[in-house]
Write a protein that holds these residues in place. Structure first.
Motif, PDB file in Angstrom:
ATOM      1  N   ARG A   1      30.378 -18.992   1.811  1.00  9.02           N
ATOM      2  CA  ARG A   1      29.469 -17.910   2.596  1.00  9.02           C
ATOM      3  C   ARG A   1      29.575 -16.373   1.969  1.00  9.02           C
ATOM      4  O   ARG A   1      28.614 -15.777   2.059  1.00  9.02           O
ATOM      5  N   HIS A   2      30.510 -16.516   1.220  1.00  9.27           N
ATOM      6  CA  HIS A   2      30.974 -14.872   0.694  1.00  9.27           C
ATOM      7  C   HIS A   2      30.792 -14.966  -0.991  1.00  9.27           C
ATOM      8  O   HIS A   2      31.303 -14.284  -1.584  1.00  9.27           O
ATOM      9  N   ALA A   3      29.961 -15.940  -1.499  1.00 11.62           N
ATOM     10  CA  ALA A   3      29.846 -16.098  -2.743  1.00 11.62           C
ATOM     11  C   ALA A   3      29.017 -15.074  -3.469  1.00 11.62           C
ATOM     12  O   ALA A   3      29.365 -14.337  -4.605  1.00 11.62           O
ATOM     13  N   ALA A   4      28.079 -14.346  -2.889  1.00  9.47           N
ATOM     14  CA  ALA A   4      27.283 -13.178  -3.108  1.00  9.47           C
ATOM     15  C   ALA A   4      28.274 -11.954  -3.413  1.00  9.47           C
ATOM     16  O   ALA A   4      28.500 -11.322  -4.249  1.00  9.47           O
ATOM     17  N   LEU A   5      29.048 -11.730  -2.198  1.00 12.49           N
ATOM     18  CA  LEU A   5      30.274 -10.752  -2.301  1.00 12.49           C
ATOM     19  C   LEU A   5      31.357 -10.898  -3.527  1.00 12.49           C
ATOM     20  O   LEU A   5      31.536 -10.003  -4.245  1.00 12.49           O
ATOM     21  N   LEU A   6      31.639 -12.141  -3.720  1.00  9.56           N
ATOM     22  CA  LEU A   6      32.549 -12.505  -4.717  1.00  9.56           C
ATOM     23  C   LEU A   6      31.941 -12.172  -6.085  1.00  9.56           C
ATOM     24  O   LEU A   6      32.729 -11.402  -6.850  1.00  9.56           O
ATOM     25  N   ASP A   7      30.798 -12.597  -6.367  1.00  9.55           N
ATOM     26  CA  ASP A   7      30.081 -12.149  -7.618  1.00  9.55           C
ATOM     27  C   ASP A   7      29.914 -10.469  -7.734  1.00  9.55           C
ATOM     28  O   ASP A   7      29.959 -10.155  -8.789  1.00  9.55           O
ATOM     29  N   ARG A   8      29.773  -9.839  -6.633  1.00 11.87           N
ATOM     30  CA  ARG A   8      29.556  -8.409  -6.800  1.00 11.87           C
ATOM     31  C   ARG A   8      30.877  -7.677  -7.190  1.00 11.87           C
ATOM     32  O   ARG A   8      30.982  -7.182  -8.278  1.00 11.87           O
ATOM     33  N   PHE A   9      31.932  -8.282  -6.716  1.00 11.63           N
ATOM     34  CA  PHE A   9      33.514  -7.642  -7.123  1.00 11.63           C
ATOM     35  C   PHE A   9      33.700  -8.196  -8.619  1.00 11.63           C
ATOM     36  O   PHE A   9      34.169  -7.449  -9.225  1.00 11.63           O
ATOM     37  N   ARG A  10      33.203  -9.386  -8.943  1.00 10.98           N
ATOM     38  CA  ARG A  10      33.522  -9.822 -10.320  1.00 10.98           C
ATOM     39  C   ARG A  10      32.614  -8.969 -11.257  1.00 10.98           C
ATOM     40  O   ARG A  10      33.543  -8.424 -12.073  1.00 10.98           O
ATOM     41  N   ALA A  11      31.518  -8.598 -10.839  1.00  9.86           N
ATOM     42  CA  ALA A  11      30.839  -7.554 -11.639  1.00  9.86           C
ATOM     43  C   ALA A  11      31.308  -6.360 -11.732  1.00  9.86           C
ATOM     44  O   ALA A  11      31.353  -5.723 -12.779  1.00  9.86           O
ATOM     45  N   LEU A  12      31.886  -5.795 -10.672  1.00 12.22           N
ATOM     46  CA  LEU A  12      32.518  -4.648 -10.559  1.00 12.22           C
ATOM     47  C   LEU A  12      33.768  -4.513 -11.518  1.00 12.22           C
ATOM     48  O   LEU A  12      34.021  -3.525 -12.099  1.00 12.22           O
ATOM     49  N   LEU A  13      34.467  -5.451 -11.473  1.00 10.14           N
ATOM     50  CA  LEU A  13      35.991  -5.574 -12.131  1.00 10.14           C
ATOM     51  C   LEU A  13      35.322  -5.664 -13.762  1.00 10.14           C
ATOM     52  O   LEU A  13      36.086  -5.003 -14.536  1.00 10.14           O
ATOM     53  N   ALA A  14      34.520  -6.580 -13.998  1.00 13.55           N
ATOM     54  CA  ALA A  14      33.987  -6.587 -15.101  1.00 13.55           C
ATOM     55  C   ALA A  14      33.445  -5.295 -15.914  1.00 13.55           C
ATOM     56  O   ALA A  14      33.857  -5.290 -17.069  1.00 13.55           O
TER      57      ALA A  14
END
Length: 430
Positions: free
Chosen positions: A397-410
């Motif tokens: 359910r938090h996949a979109a939030l996880l992707d946002r933080f992956r992108a932020l760190l990248a």
């Protein structure tokens, strides 16, 4: 007429987590000197070290760069080419007309300040009482120029020795009281479900540093008692320094800029963790107090602070001198606050290749990514889960939030040239 430059005092403790002072609401210790600093200025509740390890954090504090940019990611405090970081802080202030002195622990990599690093040495490392006395003497001396005085105290780092059954370098602690009178265990004492595997592997492999495998709850309560006693010990030395500073301010009629922080935190028993390295809040979040001309007494801010990159710009801003160009940090008084803060980590363990990690947090959420191991991604809602007990990364359910933080760190890695970029998982299609 040119503006008069203020005197500047920077106080560092060693291995002090953000909540280990009375001003942070902790009822289990007494820290009147730290509390007085908080009452006189602003306490930043969301301040993070650059890396939870002594030398990389100190290199960052003195240069305004992240450890990965310096190539200093371990306590050897040298880049792969063998060069030591060039501290900017003393040189910048000396060029602005300041008398720059440094006392106590240096650790870049020398324990004591060597020649030619922008400061003159006030007092050697390892003697906190002597450092406080030397600082008081310095503050009572008349001088024609403004000063930048950096005091780097050793405690509460002595908890490392205490955990191994040794006396802290500043002297033995009194016998602990009965366990019932020791501080309670923190609410997040148990390891959390779906926690990252890499820190636990390092904990088990490094028994000398983490001699806690067979500890029971009472042992951890005694640990917390000892840790807080060491914070109180260094607070008493801060009291000596602040009394001399008040005398200096009365004699000169000038209010000094004062900044107080620590190089990194300590697990303090949260998650069954002692020491640093792991990206738990207790290890990476540090006290950060700022007082002086223009400060609002007793203010508390939730503005994000990266103490390594942000210290030098903040001190320059408070002193009214130009900030060196090209630095990634910003003053805590800058109109635009940070949207995120990054912390790096690395274990220097034989057989542990790429034992690396990064965390990035915004105002509410925190993402942790280790290079390898089970559950290497962690995602927390710090507003609702400040103890980091519920890993949202394992919930679809938090996949979109996880992707946002992956992108932020990248994105951070790409902008800063951080080689950790290759370990950041790609975002998934949403």
């Amino acid at each position: 007429m040119p503006r008069e430059l203020p005197d500047v005092l920077v106080i560092l403790t060693d291995q002090q987590t953000a909540d280990a002072m009375g001003a942070a609401g902790n009822p289990h210790l007494a820290t009147p000197a730290m509390d007085a600093l908080a009452a006189a200025g602003t306490r930043y509740r969301q301040a993070y070290c650059a890396q939870p390890l002594c030398a990389p954090s100190r290199a960052s504090l003195l240069t305004g760069q992240l450890p990965s940019a310096l190539g200093v990611t371990g306590n050897e405090a040298a880049a792969p080419d063998g060069t030591a970081p060039e501290p900017l802080l003393g040189r910048v202030f000396a060029e602005a007309g300041y008398d720059c002195a440094y006392g106590g622990k240096w650790h870049l990599p020398e324990l004591d300040l060597p020649e030619g690093r922008g400061f003159r040495r006030l007092h050697p490392a390892g003697d906190d009482a002597g450092l406080a006395g030397a600082a008081a003497g310095f503050l009572r001396e008349p001088r024609p120029r403004p000063f930048l005085l950096v005091l780097s105290f050793l405690e509460p780092h002595g908890i490392c020795e205490w955990a191994r059954g040794q006396d802290p370098k500043t002297g033995p602690l009194p016998a602990p009281p009965p366990v019932a009178q020791c501080p309670p265990l923190p609410a997040n004492f148990p390891p959390a479900p779906y926690e990252a595997h890499l820190p636990r592997l390092a904990q088990r492999a490094w028994a000398h540093t983490h001699p806690t495998a067979a500890w029971r709850e009472d042992d951890w309560r005694r640990y917390r008692q000892a840790y807080y006693a060491l914070v109180e010990r260094v607070d008493a030395h801060l009291g000596t320094v602040l009394a001399a500073l008040r005398e200096h301010e009365r004699a000169t009629g000038r209010e000094a800029v004062v900044v107080f922080t620590s190089d990194h935190g300590d697990g303090a028993g949260a998650h069954g963790w002692n020491q640093k390295w792991a990206l738990f809040e207790e290890s990476v979040r540090v006290p950060f107090l700022v007082g002086g001309p223009g400060s609002t007494p007793g203010a508390v801010s939730d503005r994000l602070v990266s103490t390594g990159p942000d210290l030098l710009p903040t001190l320059c801003d408070l002193a009214g001198i130009p900030v060196p160009p090209g630095l990634p940090g910003r003053s805590v008084r800058a109109p635009q606050p940070r949207e995120s803060v990054v912390v790096e980590t690395r274990w220097e363990l034989p057989g542990f290749n790429n034992a690396l990690g990064r965390m990035i947090r915004d105002e509410r959420h925190k993402y942790v990514c280790y290079a390898w191991g089970d559950h290497r991604e962690q995602l927390f809602d710090l507003a609702g889960d400040p103890g980091e007990m519920v890993n949202l990364a394992v919930d679809a359910r938090h996949a979109a939030l996880l992707d946002r933080f992956r992108a932020l760190l990248a994105g951070h890695c790409a902008r800063s040239g951080d080689p950790f970029a290759r370990f950041v998982p790609a975002t998934t299609a949403i």
